[in-house]
Write an enzyme that holds these catalytic residues in place. Structure first.
Site, PDB file in Angstrom:
ATOM      1  CG  ASP A  34      -1.984  -0.938   1.210  1.00 36.74           C
ATOM      2  OD1 ASP A  34      -2.051  -1.684   0.228  1.00 36.74           O
ATOM      3  OD2 ASP A  34      -2.792  -0.950   2.156  1.00 36.74           O
ATOM      4  CE1 TYR A  37      -2.682   1.754  -6.636  1.00 39.81           C
ATOM      5  CE2 TYR A  37      -3.210   3.376  -4.949  1.00 39.81           C
ATOM      6  CZ  TYR A  37      -3.493   2.764  -6.149  1.00 39.81           C
ATOM      7  OH  TYR A  37      -4.577   3.179  -6.880  1.00 39.81           O
ATOM      8  CG  ASP A  38      -0.896   5.132  -0.341  1.00 38.47           C
ATOM      9  OD1 ASP A  38      -1.786   4.867  -1.159  1.00 38.47           O
ATOM     10  OD2 ASP A  38      -0.999   4.888   0.874  1.00 38.47           O
ATOM     11  CB  SER A  83      -9.377  10.339  -0.540  1.00 35.92           C
ATOM     12  OG  SER A  83      -8.818  10.931  -1.661  1.00 35.92           O
ATOM     13  CG  LEU A  84      -7.198  12.508   4.276  1.00 34.57           C
ATOM     14  CD1 LEU A  84      -6.847  11.713   5.523  1.00 34.57           C
ATOM     15  CD2 LEU A  84      -7.255  13.990   4.614  1.00 34.57           C
ATOM     16  CD  GLU A 114      -8.952  13.566  13.642  1.00 35.04           C
ATOM     17  OE1 GLU A 114      -9.355  12.717  12.836  1.00 35.04           O
ATOM     18  OE2 GLU A 114      -9.419  14.710  13.723  1.00 35.04           O
ATOM     19  CE  LYS A 116      -5.369   7.836   5.556  1.00 35.62           C
ATOM     20  NZ  LYS A 116      -5.674   6.489   5.102  1.00 35.62           N
ATOM     21  CG  ASP A 118      -5.785   0.376   7.247  1.00 39.22           C
ATOM     22  OD1 ASP A 118      -6.314   0.967   6.292  1.00 39.22           O
ATOM     23  OD2 ASP A 118      -4.825  -0.399   7.141  1.00 39.22           O
ATOM     24  NE  ARG A 137     -13.635   8.857  -0.311  1.00 39.64           N
ATOM     25  CZ  ARG A 137     -12.638   8.312  -0.981  1.00 39.64           C
ATOM     26  NH1 ARG A 137     -12.322   7.055  -0.793  1.00 39.64           N
ATOM     27  NH2 ARG A 137     -11.944   9.019  -1.825  1.00 39.64           N
ATOM     28  CD  GLU A 176     -11.708   4.657   7.808  1.00 44.22           C
ATOM     29  OE1 GLU A 176     -12.297   5.684   7.429  1.00 44.22           O
ATOM     30  OE2 GLU A 176     -10.945   4.011   7.079  1.00 44.22           O
ATOM     31  CE1 TYR A 228     -13.479  11.083   8.595  1.00 40.60           C
ATOM     32  CE2 TYR A 228     -12.794   8.964   9.472  1.00 40.60           C
ATOM     33  CZ  TYR A 228     -13.257   9.730   8.426  1.00 40.60           C
ATOM     34  OH  TYR A 228     -13.495   9.152   7.208  1.00 40.60           O
ATOM     35  CE  LYS A 293      -9.104  14.933   9.999  1.00 35.64           C
ATOM     36  NZ  LYS A 293     -10.258  14.264  10.582  1.00 35.64           N
ATOM     37  CE  LYS A 317      -1.116   5.767   4.067  1.00 34.52           C
ATOM     38  NZ  LYS A 317      -1.691   5.466   2.789  1.00 34.52           N
ATOM     39  CB  CYS A 412       6.163 -32.442 -10.932  1.00 36.37           C
ATOM     40  SG  CYS A 412       4.604 -31.609 -10.641  1.00 36.37           S
ATOM     41  CB  CYS A 416       3.070 -34.939 -10.558  1.00 36.57           C
ATOM     42  SG  CYS A 416       3.630 -34.829 -12.245  1.00 36.57           S
ATOM     43  CB  CYS A 431       4.918 -30.109 -14.210  1.00 39.97           C
ATOM     44  SG  CYS A 431       4.414 -31.821 -14.446  1.00 39.97           S
ATOM     45  CB  CYS A 436       0.949 -33.020 -13.937  1.00 37.76           C
ATOM     46  SG  CYS A 436       1.219 -32.188 -12.375  1.00 37.76           S
TER      47      CYS A 436
HETATM   48  S1  IVH Z   1     -10.475  12.875   7.446  1.00 43.44           S
HETATM   49  C1  IVH Z   1     -11.703  15.459   4.101  1.00 43.44           C
HETATM   50  N1  IVH Z   1      -9.671  11.524   9.541  1.00 43.44           N
HETATM   51  O1  IVH Z   1      -8.720   8.031   5.386  1.00 43.44           O
HETATM   52  C2  IVH Z   1     -11.063  14.623   5.097  1.00 43.44           C
HETATM   53  N2  IVH Z   1      -9.959  10.358   7.495  1.00 43.44           N
HETATM   54  O2  IVH Z   1      -7.623   8.817   2.553  1.00 43.44           O
HETATM   55  C3  IVH Z   1     -11.344  13.208   4.910  1.00 43.44           C
HETATM   56  N3  IVH Z   1      -9.487   7.988   7.628  1.00 43.44           N
HETATM   57  O3  IVH Z   1     -11.546   8.257   3.331  1.00 43.44           O
HETATM   58  C4  IVH Z   1     -11.089  12.287   5.920  1.00 43.44           C
HETATM   59  N4  IVH Z   1      -8.982   7.922   9.754  1.00 43.44           N
HETATM   60  O4  IVH Z   1     -11.614   6.701   5.311  1.00 43.44           O
HETATM   61  C5  IVH Z   1      -9.988  11.481   8.243  1.00 43.44           C
HETATM   62  N5  IVH Z   1      -9.009  10.426  11.461  1.00 43.44           N
HETATM   63  C6  IVH Z   1      -9.314  10.393  10.185  1.00 43.44           C
HETATM   64  C7  IVH Z   1      -9.279   9.203   9.453  1.00 43.44           C
HETATM   65  C8  IVH Z   1      -9.596   9.234   8.100  1.00 43.44           C
HETATM   66  C9  IVH Z   1      -9.116   7.209   8.660  1.00 43.44           C
HETATM   67  C10 IVH Z   1      -9.690   7.521   6.251  1.00 43.44           C
HETATM   68  C11 IVH Z   1     -11.010   7.907   5.644  1.00 43.44           C
HETATM   69  C12 IVH Z   1     -10.709   8.623   4.383  1.00 43.44           C
HETATM   70  C13 IVH Z   1      -9.290   8.189   4.129  1.00 43.44           C
HETATM   71  C14 IVH Z   1      -8.573   9.285   3.394  1.00 43.44           C
END
Ligand code: IVH
Length: 686
Positions: A34, A37-38, A83-84, A114, A116, A118, A137, A176, A228, A293, A317, A412, A416, A431, A436
């Site tokens: 992940d 990916y991010d 999303s963030l 805060e 985050k 999962d 969402r 969440e 949140y 935030k 992250k 094998c 087999c 093989c 087989c």
């Molecule tokens: S704030 C506009 N606070 O993270 C702000 N998101 O990639 C949007 N998430 O879709 C979200 N913990 O599912 C916020 N304390 C937290 C969070 C949180 C988990 C998730 C949420 C959001 C994703 C953003």
């Protein structure tokens, strides 16, 4: 950098991200973490910001989220669920602070940090103090209605209790849903006992639990929620401080994660992040970062949003957790095409709360490159969602005098035992034995799977049992199971009802189209899409049988198909050249499998070169079936609306595709209009 270099860079990133999406959403088998990916996504976003003219509409950056499933009613979000953006180190975090300060021209502290969580983001609406609607969402604008499922979570009040809080009677709270880690492992153990598939990790299981079609199923899962965010019913904020809204949430009985903190300086911010990076293992819920935030709602308003993310918040992250464990043994899986894939049996360890006892080793080169040996101490990391990876031999590893370089087997695996074939120019070891048993077992599992003949009741486990008991030894034996009822009754867990249901789904599978049967045969390289292309030319099993008599002509037909190359054509001919496979075709013809289709499929060229997108749901018709009709008549069906789309077929409860089509001036039609485009369809669409 030159424009062409940037374009190449963008193209590579898009390809890598799309591949990862496909692995994650479709194959449920990610090969990158992940975290990686991010990072790739962030790189692409940065390039998109710098060079907007080089970004095409099909770039993943143009997509906000997942398409809401048509199995749920749709709910539109008055305030989009964003999303963030992500940062991966303190340098990037500093840049984010600089940027936000510059935009506002003010000090952006205090910030609120805060954890985050999962899990799965949800929005819950209260009216006159009662919970009236809950949704996922989805794509950010339209989500799925999960009200009844959310009502099963005990910690969520169905009514806001205190009349003192009357002014908070009408509001929307976002949070969440998560699956507590301790409960996740117990839950999976229980599922294993019942012979059910286990969930791969707490995040997927929270999402799976909330998105059950039957709320009774959701109720069985011990999921919970942290809120949140709090919005007024009109989408406006209720207070002028985010911290205050977290406190209100808690006061009115909506759970918040208790470790949030007001942060006044960059040093405090760093300390908070470092502390939780080291302490997150002690929590009973997964967290993959810290959400930062801006506290002042006034400043949040000034900062506003970019397309998909707010400028007033970002997520730091955490790097993926790396854990040490012992590599006990190197084993092998034999795939249906005979390719041997090594995998590692590990001393079980927990990563992000998930018990890991296996890791993929990909191929022979990977073992050699990393010089992995049995009994080594290794470092592992969970790559993406499902399969953990061995990163390297740990620096703490001490090899005994008996440790020896791993050598790939020559034979094998049992039962087999055939000699393996290894092409010096290829990394794979194969093989090639046509009998087989390892391959046949996998092929049987593949044949019955969803994309192939989709036989409910013949999952992987049952296939293996029936194969090992010699009840099914060849694919056509599936269709002769009705003669083996007594043998089935001897298998644990099989009673009359289960057997009758199984036989019924086997019988139903006979009506699957020829393209499904062609996919199910497991010919190397002939997946769903290629099988559909081949079916357009060779329409039925009977016709295939005829074509096999003239291999040269068959080869020409195959190579002529746009999308089929010489390798796949070669594999196809190799398959049809084998006597045992011809016998299988004869047997399928005799058993009348995929036989009806020739009579009912209408094939025309009416829709040649026309590109369709389908959205919403249709009475009595599945979207897939409409798709098949279009393809059978020369058209193409794609998932996303673009400038090249010719028609959007509109059903009930359409999603964001409708907006996209309107924005792109795409012709919007309904099923009746489709009948006009393909008059031959007549009774096929009723
Ligand atoms: S704030 C506009 N606070 O993270 C702000 N998101 O990639 C949007 N998430 O879709 C979200 N913990 O599912 C916020 N304390 C937290 C969070 C949180 C988990 C998730 C949420 C959001 C994703 C953003």
């Amino acid at each position: 950098m030159q424009q062409s270099e940037i374009q190449d860079k963008i193209a590579i990133l898009i390809e890598e991200i799309e591949l990862a999406n496909k692995e994650y959403y479709i194959e449920e088998n990610s090969s990158i973490s992940d975290f990686d990916y991010d990072k790739k996504f962030k790189k692409l976003l940065d390039l998109a910001a710098k060079f907007p003219n080089l970004i095409t509409p099909d770039s993943p950056t143009q997509r906000v989220g997942n398409t809401p499933s048509s199995q749920f009613n749709q709910v539109s979000h008055q305030t989009p669920m964003l999303s963030l953006s992500n940062v991966f180190n303190f340098e990037e975090l500093k840049d984010w602070i600089k940027r936000t300060t510059k935009i506002t021209g003010e000090n952006i502290f205090p910030l609120v940090c805060e954890l985050k969580i999962d899990g799965l983001a949800v929005s819950i609406k209260y009216q006159n103090g009662s919970l009236v609607e809950a949704s996922t969402r989805g794509n950010g604008s339209i989500g799925e209605d999960i009200t009844n499922n959310i009502r099963t979570i005990n910690s969520i009040p169905l009514r806001i209790a205190s009349s003192e809080n009357k002014k908070y009677d009408n509001f929307e709270a976002r949070g969440e849903v998560y699956f507590p880690i301790s409960k996740f492992n117990l839950f999976n153990q229980e599922r294993l006992k019942q012979g059910l598939n286990i969930y791969s990790n707490p995040r997927n299981s929270s999402s799976g639990s909330v998105r059950q079609l039957d709320p009774k199923e959701t109720a069985k899962r011990p999921i919970n929620i942290f809120f949140y965010s709090l919005l007024g019913s009109d989408g406006k904020e209720i207070t002028n401080s985010h911290l205050r809204s977290l406190k209100i949430l808690r006061d009115i009985g909506l759970r918040t994660e208790k470790n949030f903190k007001k942060i006044n300086s960059f040093t405090e911010l760093k300390d908070f992040i470092n502390y939780w990076n080291n302490s997150r293992q002690n929590l009973d819920y997964g967290t993959d970062g810290i959400v930062i935030k801006v506290d002042s709602i006034k400043l949040q308003k000034t900062l506003g949003n970019t397309g998909r993310t707010p400028r007033w918040a970002t997520a730091f992250k955490f790097p993926p957790e790396v854990v040490e464990t012992k590599l006990n043994k190197i084993n092998f899986n034999v795939g249906r095409t005979g390719v041997l894939t090594p995998w590692a049996e590990l001393e079980p360890v927990f990563i992000d709360g998930v018990k890991i006892s296996r890791a993929t080793l990909h191929n022979k080169d990977e073992i050699q490159r990393k010089d992995l040996r049995e009994n080594d101490l290794v470092e592992i990391q969970r790559a993406g969602e499902v399969i953990p990876q061995i990163l390297r031999v740990s620096k703490n590893n001490v090899r005994s005098m008996y440790s020896k370089e791993f050598s790939f087997p020559m034979k094998c695996p049992e039962p087999c035992n055939s000699t393996l074939f290894s092409d010096p120019n290829e990394v794979s070891v194969i093989c090639i034995s046509s009998s087989c048993p390892n391959k046949l077992e996998r092929l049987l599992q593949y044949f019955t799977s969803k994309n192939c003949m989709d036989i409910e009741g013949l999952g992987n486990k049952i296939c293996s049992i029936l194969f090992k008991k010699n009840i099914i030894v060849s694919l056509d034996d599936i269709y002769k199971l009705n003669e083996k009822k007594d043998e089935l009754l001897n298998i644990e867990g099989f009673g009359d009802l289960r057997i009758n249901n199984l036989l019924l789904s086997i019988e139903n599978s006979k009506n699957k189209p020829f393209s499904s049967l062609l996919t199910a045969l497991g010919i190397d390289g002939v997946g769903v899409e290629i099988a559909e292309l081949i079916t357009k030319k060779i329409q039925t099993l009977k016709k295939l049988k005829e074509q096999i008599q003239t291999p040269e002509k068959l080869k020409e037909i195959l190579i002529d198909i746009d999308g089929v190359g010489p390798i796949v054509a070669g594999n196809f001919l190799k398959w049809t050249n084998q006597k045992s496979n011809i016998n299988l075709i004869d047997s399928f013809l005799e058993l009348e499998i995929s036989n009806e289709i020739e009579k009912i499929i209408h094939k025309t060229n009416n829709l040649e070169n026309k590109i369709f997108v389908i959205t919403g749901s249709f009475e009595n018709l599945k979207r897939n079936d409409i798709g098949d009709l279009i393809k059978n008549n020369g058209g193409k069906v794609v998932n996303k609306v673009s400038k090249n789309t010719d028609y959007l077929i509109l059903g009930e409860n359409a999603g964001s595709k409708l907006l996209d089509a309107q924005n792109n001036n795409i012709k919007i039609i309904n099923i009746e209009d489709l009948k006009i485009l393909i008059p031959e369809l007549g009774s096929q669409i009723s």
